[in-house]
Structures are given as C-alpha cells and as structure tokens.
Design a protein around this motif. Structure first.
Motif, mmCIF file in Angstrom:
data_model
loop_
_atom_site.group_PDB
_atom_site.id
_atom_site.type_symbol
_atom_site.label_atom_id
_atom_site.label_comp_id
_atom_site.label_asym_id
_atom_site.label_seq_id
_atom_site.Cartn_x
_atom_site.Cartn_y
_atom_site.Cartn_z
ATOM 1 N N PHE A 166 0.824 -1.486 0.059
ATOM 2 C CA PHE A 166 0.223 0.021 0.065
ATOM 3 C C PHE A 166 0.787 1.236 -0.079
ATOM 4 O O PHE A 166 1.778 1.493 0.707
ATOM 5 C CB PHE A 166 -1.046 0.082 1.301
ATOM 6 C CG PHE A 166 -1.949 -1.042 1.247
ATOM 7 C CD1 PHE A 166 -3.208 -0.894 0.641
ATOM 8 C CD2 PHE A 166 -1.496 -2.220 1.784
ATOM 9 C CE1 PHE A 166 -4.070 -2.051 0.594
ATOM 10 C CE2 PHE A 166 -2.547 -3.362 2.005
ATOM 11 C CZ PHE A 166 -3.906 -3.115 1.371
ATOM 12 N N LEU A 170 -3.510 5.067 0.299
ATOM 13 C CA LEU A 170 -4.180 4.616 1.185
ATOM 14 C C LEU A 170 -4.861 5.333 2.146
ATOM 15 O O LEU A 170 -5.697 5.497 2.912
ATOM 16 C CB LEU A 170 -2.990 3.535 2.066
ATOM 17 C CG LEU A 170 -3.846 2.651 3.256
ATOM 18 C CD1 LEU A 170 -5.070 1.813 2.886
ATOM 19 C CD2 LEU A 170 -2.713 2.073 4.099
ATOM 20 N N LEU A 182 -7.025 -3.242 3.307
ATOM 21 C CA LEU A 182 -5.854 -3.288 4.121
ATOM 22 C C LEU A 182 -6.354 -4.296 5.501
ATOM 23 O O LEU A 182 -5.403 -4.771 5.896
ATOM 24 C CB LEU A 182 -5.667 -1.789 4.851
ATOM 25 C CG LEU A 182 -4.569 -1.680 6.062
ATOM 26 C CD1 LEU A 182 -3.227 -2.017 5.524
ATOM 27 C CD2 LEU A 182 -4.811 -0.479 6.853
ATOM 28 N N ALA A 221 -2.008 3.217 8.809
ATOM 29 C CA ALA A 221 -2.167 1.692 8.795
ATOM 30 C C ALA A 221 -2.394 0.938 10.300
ATOM 31 O O ALA A 221 -2.979 0.087 10.383
ATOM 32 C CB ALA A 221 -0.970 0.826 7.959
#
Ligand SMILES: [Zn+2]
Length: 246
Positions: A166, A170, A182, A221
C-alpha cells in the motif's frame, strides 16, 4: 526506519536532487526497492543500487512502456537486483491489440522472474480479470504494488501467495475500498511503499512523494489495524526483507 517496498528514484522528477534525496531516504527507510519502468531506467536502477547500501533494484518494463525483455536478463543477474518489475497490466485507454501486447510483455517477465527465482513487482489497473487469469496460470510469486482494490481481491491475491503493498493513496479519506483491503491482508503479507515520486499521502497532495509519506502511511495503517506503529513497522520491515531476500 520504515522499508520502502517500491519507489522510482530514477524518475525525472528527481533530476538535479537525486543523490541528496536518496542518501536521506536510505537513512530514513533502511531498505528501498527502486524499480525501473523500461530498459534504460532498469539499467539506471541497477547502477544506482551499487552506490547506496540500502538501495536495491527491481528491473522491468512497465505495461505502459515498451522494450526488449531479453535486455532484463543480464540485469537480473546483478548483485543487488532483487525483483523483476515494474510489470503488469494497465488497460486504461488500451485497445485489444495493446492489451494483447501488454499480456505478452507481462508473461515474458513472469518467465524471466521464474528463471532467476526473483519475485515480481506487479502493477494492475482496470485489468483484474486478465491479471487473475495470468496469475493462476503461471503462478509467479511477488507483490501487488500500490494496491487500491477490494478486500476480496486482496484476499484472493494472498491466497495465490502474493504480498500486498500500500502507498500514500491508502491514507485518503475516500479510499474506502483500500481501507477494507488493508484489513483483509494478514500481517505476514503486508508491505508499504512510497511509489516516489507518485501518490503522496493525504495532506501532501501535489508534492513529490518520498520517505515522509511512508511515515504518514505507516501511522494510518497502524491505526486501522489496531497495532502500535512500532509493531506495524517491524512487521513491514520483516516482510520486505523476506520477499526480496535482502
Ligand atoms: Zn511504481
């Protein structure tokens, strides 16, 4: 340090500032896999990798470029070449014969990656059907870079043995599909990338992307995956070293 699984420091956007930026980026990332998009830039990536400890090369011909795949063979044998790519399929504005040309170019690079036992770095835009057909048929291993597809697509790629990378996109609010994807990627298949100079993270639109974006992407993330940033970074670093055998 956050490993950058995919970048293009040979891009013309870095002309004049390339050396300084690479020195700093390597210091910040530890590992950077710098990908060519044609014969010339692939040769450039291989040469550049010789000069910086943490910089590695992926050599390939991008679907929107042309070139002679046989020229990649010599580059695959270079000491710091760790992958074949950037390759793949991009069907934006591609008619039937162009799609056929891209498939042939992609399959030829899969075969090279197999003969050198190197992972593939794959780009896929608007070509999911043909992409999965080819992956099922030829069974390469490698990474799907700049992933913005669905959770289902990510899960299917993972089942086929692929790693999912990613980039800064993202972190965009409207990238809902990628946010779900994800969460569909297991810890041991997750990678992060800058795709520098393309695809900066949220808040840096219009900028040339680089290691700064990787920090933003990693924090985002980690939050989404309910991990500490430290754990996420360790996971991503381990995965990058494993898939590229660094
Ligand atoms: Zn790329």
């Amino acid at each position: 340090m956050i490993a950058d699984a995919h970048a293009h420091y040979n891009d013309a956007a870095f002309d004049g500032v390339r050396e300084d930026i690479i020195v700093n980026a390597v210091r910040q990332c530890g590992i950077i896999v710098n990908a060519g998009v044609d014969e010339e830039s692939s040769r450039g990536c291989a040469l550049l990798a010789e000069r910086y400890g943490g910089l590695y090369a992926a050599v390939g011909i991008h679907p929107q470029h042309r070139g002679d795949v046989s020229a990649l063979a010599g580059l695959c044998a270079e000491r710091k070449t760790v992958a074949v790519g950037e390759t793949g399929l991009d069907y934006r504005d591609a008619d039937g014969s162009e799609r056929q040309r891209q498939r042939e170019l992609f399959i030829a690079q899969i075969q090279i990656s197999k003969s050198y036992n190197l992972p593939l770095v794959i780009h896929c835009v608007n070509a999911w059907g043909d992409m999965t057909d080819i992956l099922r048929r030829y069974r390469p291993f490698g990474i799907m870079h700049g992933f913005t597809g669905s959770a289902e697509a990510a899960a299917e790629l993972v089942r086929m043995g692929m790693y999912i990378s990613f980039g800064g996109r993202l972190t965009y609010d409207n990238a809902k599909k990628a946010h779900k994807a994800l969460l569909a990627v297991p810890d041991d298949r997750l990678l992060l990338e800058t795709d520098a100079p393309f695809g900066p993270a949220a808040g840096r639109m219009g900028e040339r992307s680089g290691w700064e974006d990787l920090g933003i992407t990693a924090a985002f993330a980690a939050r989404m995956r309910r991990m500490t940033e430290e754990d996420l970074v360790k996971t991503v670093n381990d995965n990058t070293a494993r898939i590229y055998e660094i």
